[in-house]
Scaffold this motif. Structure first.
Motif, mmCIF file in Angstrom:
data_model
loop_
_atom_site.group_PDB
_atom_site.id
_atom_site.type_symbol
_atom_site.label_atom_id
_atom_site.label_comp_id
_atom_site.label_asym_id
_atom_site.label_seq_id
_atom_site.Cartn_x
_atom_site.Cartn_y
_atom_site.Cartn_z
ATOM 1 N N SER A 103 43.608 34.646 35.264
ATOM 2 C CA SER A 103 44.103 36.022 35.302
ATOM 3 C C SER A 103 42.901 36.954 35.213
ATOM 4 C CB SER A 103 45.054 36.278 34.133
ATOM 5 O OG SER A 103 44.332 36.300 32.909
ATOM 6 N N ASP A 104 43.094 38.193 35.603
ATOM 7 C CA ASP A 104 41.998 39.159 35.512
ATOM 8 C C ASP A 104 41.524 39.309 34.063
ATOM 9 O OD1 ASP A 104 42.378 39.413 38.198
ATOM 10 O OD2 ASP A 104 42.962 41.524 38.145
ATOM 11 N N ALA A 105 42.441 39.241 33.113
ATOM 12 C CA ALA A 105 42.088 39.360 31.693
ATOM 13 C C ALA A 105 41.220 38.198 31.223
ATOM 14 C CB ALA A 105 43.351 39.453 30.851
ATOM 15 N N GLU A 106 41.374 37.040 31.834
ATOM 16 C CA GLU A 106 40.573 35.872 31.449
ATOM 17 C C GLU A 106 39.147 35.924 31.999
ATOM 18 O OE1 GLU A 106 43.514 32.122 30.988
ATOM 19 O OE2 GLU A 106 43.472 33.028 32.993
ATOM 20 N N ILE A 107 38.932 36.760 32.999
ATOM 21 C CA ILE A 107 37.590 36.906 33.570
ATOM 22 C C ILE A 107 36.850 37.932 32.713
ATOM 23 C CG2 ILE A 107 36.275 37.620 35.600
ATOM 24 C CD1 ILE A 107 38.580 36.540 37.299
ATOM 25 N N GLN A 108 35.965 37.430 31.864
ATOM 26 C CA GLN A 108 35.290 38.273 30.876
ATOM 27 C C GLN A 108 33.789 38.242 31.068
ATOM 28 O OE1 GLN A 108 36.539 37.006 27.007
ATOM 29 N NE2 GLN A 108 38.700 37.226 27.477
ATOM 30 N N GLY A 109 33.112 39.168 30.411
ATOM 31 C CA GLY A 109 31.660 39.235 30.459
ATOM 32 C C GLY A 109 31.194 40.649 30.720
ATOM 33 N N GLU A 110 29.927 40.791 31.058
ATOM 34 C CA GLU A 110 29.352 42.093 31.375
ATOM 35 C C GLU A 110 30.019 42.653 32.638
ATOM 36 O OE1 GLU A 110 27.075 43.745 29.535
ATOM 37 O OE2 GLU A 110 27.148 42.112 28.078
ATOM 38 N N ALA A 111 29.939 43.960 32.787
ATOM 39 C CA ALA A 111 30.624 44.639 33.895
ATOM 40 C C ALA A 111 30.219 44.092 35.262
ATOM 41 C CB ALA A 111 30.358 46.137 33.834
ATOM 42 N N PHE A 157 34.894 38.170 44.282
ATOM 43 C CA PHE A 157 35.032 36.829 44.858
ATOM 44 C C PHE A 157 36.479 36.340 44.802
ATOM 45 C CE2 PHE A 157 30.408 36.095 43.614
ATOM 46 C CZ PHE A 157 29.948 36.276 44.912
ATOM 47 N N LYS A 158 37.175 36.682 43.723
ATOM 48 C CA LYS A 158 38.561 36.233 43.559
ATOM 49 C C LYS A 158 39.479 36.831 44.632
ATOM 50 C CE LYS A 158 42.431 36.387 40.328
ATOM 51 N NZ LYS A 158 42.882 36.775 38.994
ATOM 52 N N TYR A 159 39.269 38.099 44.947
ATOM 53 C CA TYR A 159 40.213 38.798 45.824
ATOM 54 C C TYR A 159 39.749 39.005 47.257
ATOM 55 C CZ TYR A 159 42.901 39.753 41.648
ATOM 56 O OH TYR A 159 43.653 39.612 40.521
ATOM 57 N N VAL A 160 38.524 38.685 47.595
ATOM 58 C CA VAL A 160 37.969 39.066 48.887
ATOM 59 C C VAL A 160 38.773 38.545 50.089
ATOM 60 C CG1 VAL A 160 36.307 37.167 49.096
ATOM 61 C CG2 VAL A 160 35.807 39.381 50.149
ATOM 62 N N PHE A 161 39.413 37.404 49.975
ATOM 63 C CA PHE A 161 40.171 36.860 51.108
ATOM 64 C C PHE A 161 41.679 36.927 50.893
ATOM 65 C CE2 PHE A 161 36.053 34.577 51.466
ATOM 66 C CZ PHE A 161 35.663 35.126 52.673
ATOM 67 N N THR A 162 42.117 37.846 50.041
ATOM 68 C CA THR A 162 43.550 37.974 49.760
ATOM 69 C C THR A 162 44.084 39.281 50.348
ATOM 70 O OG1 THR A 162 43.265 39.156 47.670
ATOM 71 C CG2 THR A 162 43.253 36.724 47.574
ATOM 72 N N ARG A 180 42.027 45.166 49.140
ATOM 73 C CA ARG A 180 41.743 46.613 49.145
ATOM 74 C C ARG A 180 42.379 47.316 47.954
ATOM 75 N NH1 ARG A 180 39.027 48.980 53.354
ATOM 76 N NH2 ARG A 180 38.726 47.592 55.108
ATOM 77 N N ASP A 181 43.508 46.837 47.486
ATOM 78 C CA ASP A 181 44.149 47.435 46.318
ATOM 79 C C ASP A 181 43.344 47.189 45.042
ATOM 80 O OD1 ASP A 181 46.233 48.248 47.953
ATOM 81 O OD2 ASP A 181 47.432 46.460 47.527
ATOM 82 N N ARG A 182 42.556 46.122 45.012
ATOM 83 C CA ARG A 182 41.750 45.771 43.833
ATOM 84 C C ARG A 182 40.396 46.468 43.794
ATOM 85 N NH1 ARG A 182 44.626 43.153 39.875
ATOM 86 N NH2 ARG A 182 46.243 41.961 40.917
ATOM 87 N N LEU A 183 39.925 46.978 44.924
ATOM 88 C CA LEU A 183 38.604 47.605 44.971
ATOM 89 C C LEU A 183 38.428 48.764 43.994
ATOM 90 C CD1 LEU A 183 37.587 47.499 48.727
ATOM 91 C CD2 LEU A 183 36.576 46.246 46.818
ATOM 92 N N PRO A 184 39.402 49.666 43.833
ATOM 93 C CA PRO A 184 39.185 50.752 42.866
ATOM 94 C C PRO A 184 38.917 50.245 41.441
ATOM 95 C CG PRO A 184 41.018 51.286 44.305
ATOM 96 C CD PRO A 184 40.645 49.854 44.590
ATOM 97 N N GLY A 185 39.605 49.205 41.022
ATOM 98 C CA GLY A 185 39.365 48.636 39.695
ATOM 99 C C GLY A 185 37.993 47.999 39.583
#
Length: 77
Positions: free
Chosen positions: A18-26, A35-40, A44-49
């Protein structure tokens, strides 16, 4: 005799996290989410975040990332 490196390639399926499980520096989080969303379809909906994560980086780092990320997002030629 040539030296042959001894290493293993580790591939991780980021779609299992999940996005919450992906942790670390910005920068790390933004990169992994990209990388997770590039081929989904929701890419484009995830780019603003992803760009929001990058706002916390220094101006120098933001400037270095601007062109590649703008191209990825389709904003420039």
């Amino acid at each position: 005799m040539r030296h042959i490196p001894n290493f293993q390639l580790v591939l991780i399926d980021l779609s299992r996290f999940s996005d919450a499980e992906i942790q670390g520096e910005a920068l790390l989080r933004a990169s992994l989410l990209l990388f997770k969303y590039v081929f989904t379809p929701e890419y484009r909906d995830r780019l603003p975040g992803i760009f929001a994560l990058l706002k916390s980086l220094s101006i120098a780092v933001q400037s270095a990332l601007f062109v590649p990320l703008a191209r990825i997002s389709g904003k420039t030629g």
